[in-house]
Design a protein around this motif. Sequence first.
Motif, PDB file in Angstrom:
ATOM      1  N   ILE A   1      47.650  36.391  60.572  1.00  0.00           N
ATOM      2  CA  ILE A   1      47.997  37.515  59.706  1.00  0.00           C
ATOM      3  C   ILE A   1      49.042  37.005  58.728  1.00  0.00           C
ATOM      4  N   ASP A   2      48.654  36.914  57.463  1.00  0.00           N
ATOM      5  CA  ASP A   2      49.501  36.232  56.498  1.00  0.00           C
ATOM      6  C   ASP A   2      49.021  36.561  55.093  1.00  0.00           C
ATOM      7  N   SER A   3      49.365  35.699  54.139  1.00  0.00           N
ATOM      8  CA  SER A   3      48.785  35.785  52.802  1.00  0.00           C
ATOM      9  C   SER A   3      47.405  35.144  52.857  1.00  0.00           C
ATOM     10  N   GLY A   4      46.767  34.963  51.706  1.00  0.00           N
ATOM     11  CA  GLY A   4      45.462  34.326  51.703  1.00  0.00           C
ATOM     12  C   GLY A   4      45.519  32.884  52.160  1.00  0.00           C
ATOM     13  N   VAL A   5      44.376  32.373  52.609  1.00  0.00           N
ATOM     14  CA  VAL A   5      44.270  30.987  53.079  1.00  0.00           C
ATOM     15  C   VAL A   5      43.144  30.302  52.321  1.00  0.00           C
ATOM     16  N   ASP A   6      43.398  29.092  51.863  1.00  0.00           N
ATOM     17  CA  ASP A   6      42.361  28.300  51.186  1.00  0.00           C
ATOM     18  C   ASP A   6      41.373  27.796  52.238  1.00  0.00           C
TER      19      ASP A   6
ATOM     20  N   ARG B   1      36.263  47.022  44.956  1.00  0.00           N
ATOM     21  CA  ARG B   1      35.799  46.449  43.679  1.00  0.00           C
ATOM     22  C   ARG B   1      36.125  44.954  43.585  1.00  0.00           C
ATOM     23  N   GLY B   2      36.763  44.423  44.605  1.00  0.00           N
ATOM     24  CA  GLY B   2      37.096  43.000  44.619  1.00  0.00           C
ATOM     25  C   GLY B   2      38.428  42.672  43.992  1.00  0.00           C
ATOM     26  N   GLU B   3      39.201  43.691  43.605  1.00  0.00           N
ATOM     27  CA  GLU B   3      40.519  43.459  43.024  1.00  0.00           C
ATOM     28  C   GLU B   3      41.545  43.260  44.145  1.00  0.00           C
ATOM     29  N   ASN B   4      42.554  42.456  43.885  1.00  0.00           N
ATOM     30  CA  ASN B   4      43.549  42.134  44.899  1.00  0.00           C
ATOM     31  C   ASN B   4      44.961  42.353  44.379  1.00  0.00           C
ATOM     32  N   SER B   5      45.867  42.667  45.275  1.00  0.00           N
ATOM     33  CA  SER B   5      47.287  42.749  44.932  1.00  0.00           C
ATOM     34  C   SER B   5      48.016  41.589  45.592  1.00  0.00           C
ATOM     35  N   TYR B   6      49.134  41.199  44.988  1.00  0.00           N
ATOM     36  CA  TYR B   6      49.869  40.025  45.471  1.00  0.00           C
ATOM     37  C   TYR B   6      51.352  40.296  45.686  1.00  0.00           C
ATOM     38  N   TYR B   7      51.843  41.410  45.183  1.00  0.00           N
ATOM     39  CA  TYR B   7      53.267  41.694  45.247  1.00  0.00           C
ATOM     40  C   TYR B   7      53.507  43.072  45.858  1.00  0.00           C
TER      41      TYR B   7
ATOM     42  N   ASN C   1      36.565  41.453  51.444  1.00  0.00           N
ATOM     43  CA  ASN C   1      36.401  40.243  52.272  1.00  0.00           C
ATOM     44  C   ASN C   1      36.921  38.979  51.606  1.00  0.00           C
ATOM     45  N   ASN C   2      37.674  39.115  50.518  1.00  0.00           N
ATOM     46  CA  ASN C   2      38.249  37.945  49.855  1.00  0.00           C
ATOM     47  C   ASN C   2      39.540  37.554  50.547  1.00  0.00           C
ATOM     48  N   ILE C   3      39.412  36.762  51.616  1.00  0.00           N
ATOM     49  CA  ILE C   3      40.595  36.398  52.393  1.00  0.00           C
ATOM     50  C   ILE C   3      41.300  35.159  51.825  1.00  0.00           C
ATOM     51  N   LYS C   4      40.749  34.606  50.767  1.00  0.00           N
ATOM     52  CA  LYS C   4      41.368  33.445  50.123  1.00  0.00           C
ATOM     53  C   LYS C   4      42.438  33.872  49.129  1.00  0.00           C
ATOM     54  N   GLY C   5      42.210  34.997  48.453  1.00  0.00           N
ATOM     55  CA  GLY C   5      43.162  35.442  47.445  1.00  0.00           C
ATOM     56  C   GLY C   5      43.183  34.500  46.258  1.00  0.00           C
ATOM     57  N   ASP C   6      44.294  34.443  45.570  1.00  0.00           N
ATOM     58  CA  ASP C   6      44.470  33.550  44.427  1.00  0.00           C
ATOM     59  C   ASP C   6      45.398  32.422  44.855  1.00  0.00           C
ATOM     60  N   VAL C   7      44.847  31.234  45.022  1.00  0.00           N
ATOM     61  CA  VAL C   7      45.637  30.119  45.556  1.00  0.00           C
ATOM     62  C   VAL C   7      46.685  29.621  44.571  1.00  0.00           C
ATOM     63  N   ASP C   8      46.613  30.072  43.321  1.00  0.00           N
ATOM     64  CA  ASP C   8      47.646  29.704  42.351  1.00  0.00           C
ATOM     65  C   ASP C   8      48.864  30.616  42.456  1.00  0.00           C
ATOM     66  N   ILE C   9      48.708  31.722  43.177  1.00  0.00           N
ATOM     67  CA  ILE C   9      49.801  32.684  43.334  1.00  0.00           C
ATOM     68  C   ILE C   9      50.430  32.589  44.719  1.00  0.00           C
ATOM     69  N   GLU C  10      49.620  32.366  45.741  1.00  0.00           N
ATOM     70  CA  GLU C  10      50.140  32.371  47.105  1.00  0.00           C
ATOM     71  C   GLU C  10      49.640  31.163  47.889  1.00  0.00           C
ATOM     72  N   ASN C  11      50.507  30.627  48.732  1.00  0.00           N
ATOM     73  CA  ASN C  11      50.127  29.470  49.548  1.00  0.00           C
ATOM     74  C   ASN C  11      50.598  29.566  50.992  1.00  0.00           C
ATOM     75  N   HIS C  12      51.345  30.610  51.319  1.00  0.00           N
ATOM     76  CA  HIS C  12      51.993  30.702  52.630  1.00  0.00           C
ATOM     77  C   HIS C  12      50.990  30.632  53.776  1.00  0.00           C
ATOM     78  N   GLY C  13      49.889  31.368  53.667  1.00  0.00           N
ATOM     79  CA  GLY C  13      48.888  31.369  54.729  1.00  0.00           C
ATOM     80  C   GLY C  13      48.273  29.998  54.949  1.00  0.00           C
TER      81      GLY C  13
ATOM     82  N   ASN D   1      44.053  23.826  47.377  1.00  0.00           N
ATOM     83  CA  ASN D   1      43.430  22.844  46.481  1.00  0.00           C
ATOM     84  C   ASN D   1      43.559  21.411  47.004  1.00  0.00           C
ATOM     85  N   ASN D   2      43.402  21.263  48.326  1.00  0.00           N
ATOM     86  CA  ASN D   2      43.412  19.947  48.965  1.00  0.00           C
ATOM     87  C   ASN D   2      44.718  19.190  48.755  1.00  0.00           C
ATOM     88  N   LYS D   3      45.807  19.935  48.680  1.00  0.00           N
ATOM     89  CA  LYS D   3      47.116  19.325  48.529  1.00  0.00           C
ATOM     90  C   LYS D   3      47.923  19.517  49.811  1.00  0.00           C
TER      91      LYS D   3
END
Length: 548
Positions: A80-85, A128-134, A286-298, A458-460
């Motif tokens: 249970i976290d932010s999105g995960v790549d 609708r596939g929209e996500n919030s980040y803050y 079902n977009n559990i990845k989110g935006d990897v440019d905004i969040e990386n914690h998960g 992003n494989n980093k």
Amino acid sequence: MKKICFALLFFSLSCMGQDTVVTDSKVLVIGYQEKKLQDTIMREWQHKDIIADTIPGISSKKAYTLLSNGLKNTIIVAIIDSGVDIDHEDLKDQIWFNTDEIPNNNKDDDNNGYVDDIHGWNFLGNSRGENSYYARNEYVRILKKNGFFNKKEALNISPKENDSVILKAAKLYKDEKVTLEEDKAYVFHKKKEYEKINNQLQKYFPNQNYTLDKLATIDTVANPDLKAPVKMLHEFLEYGLTQEWLKEYEMYNDIIENYKLNPNYDDQIVSGDDKDNVEDRNYGNNNIKGDVDIENHGTVVAGLIGASRNNAIGMDGITDNVKLMILRAVPHGDEYDKDIALAIRYAVDNGAKIINMSFGKFFSMQEKLVSDAMKYATKNDVLMIHGAGNDSNNIDTTNFYPKDYFNKGTAEFTQNFINVGATHYKLNQKLPAYFSNYGKANVDVFAPGYNLYTTLPNNKYIYESGTSLAAPIVSGIAALIRSKFPNLNASQVKQILMDSGYSYQLEVTVPGKRKNPKVPFDSLSKSGKIVNAYNALLLAEQVSKNKN
């Protein structure tokens, strides 16, 4: 590698051969010589063994010598976290797949209330596939709900018997606003100093690619006017205060100002969810990845648990005999209790045996929602592992949610919840990480959580610190135990993790209190120990045999 300490071990049990179970192992530190660890060692210091490597890791490499016959079950670990790549090269093979759901057919095939939940669920979005980040911090939401920001003299409101929470929230809000302004001023000042350095040293660094080696070549004797900028830049680089770091810090402050502390920010504008109605679950996607440019914690958390092992890339998780169920419910800001409660219930209902919870906050508007979900997890034999927080607080006296008790001094309502503090790789007074929360009653155990190398989108890869990283270390060990010994229940695994750790007989600095007298390390948590995978497996084997 040079030895960095000398230690003696005292065992409470008589020797029974090489695989003696050590349930009260104590490391008495009698000498210490601090050395900078080599980069190759730093990348995996959490796996090291205090005896073989003189580094206070969890002995996971040694633990694998006990697993020659392999592991039995693949354990589902919910994060249970932010999105995960989930496409990361070191994680993609360990991502949970819901075999009862047909991908992308826009139907709820398994009738669990979530459409196309293939790898988990995203509670921070809409259909609708929209996500919030803050999100706003919880105390800001409390103050907004109670009309605090409509009061001209808000901080001078008269206390009532039932408004102590409001007063505490108001004080914290005021303190955080002051801190924000100080941090903004700090960044502004340091940026100005860098402008001077850029101008004065442009001849030597035309592209501002500053390095300590290049800086050392500047002759300040022949150029005395450069002495001040060279000295200042050396200090900046020595402590990692780069221009890139300042830019990130500035962005962090912007997030605090525009979202976390902004009472007028609508953090439910995307989901449209009524957080007061727990029966309404018609939100998310079902977009559990989110935006990897905004969040990386998960992604950072996931790698420490289950990054692919021995694949010659990146880093090794504690175990890759797991399937990681991703539940995106933690934004930049404070999580909503309803989202957390539903995420816990989702994890339980869909087969998770361990839930990693690397999040937390000082206030909880709907504590009962989460505690009821935790009781549900307990009833279904699920182990919950939580980071104790990064505020240098004694959480025996300061609430940090979620927690496993209702009022201070009362009994815990679940034995399936582990609160984890973070430790440093230095076996000296710095052993408890300077940021870690602690508490003899409410922190159960410590685990490595300082400067750990882990996965980034992003494989980093990246070095990160926090109790958010200590918790997945414990989750990984718990997964090893539950896989090898499936007859053990969650509360037994918790007790094994607490009993089998190493207790370092060492006087340490209390996190956040550098000027205070030192205290014994074992006074900072209930067990007084750092988890140890090797000892945990040995003790688990003994408990498992006795149970059979």
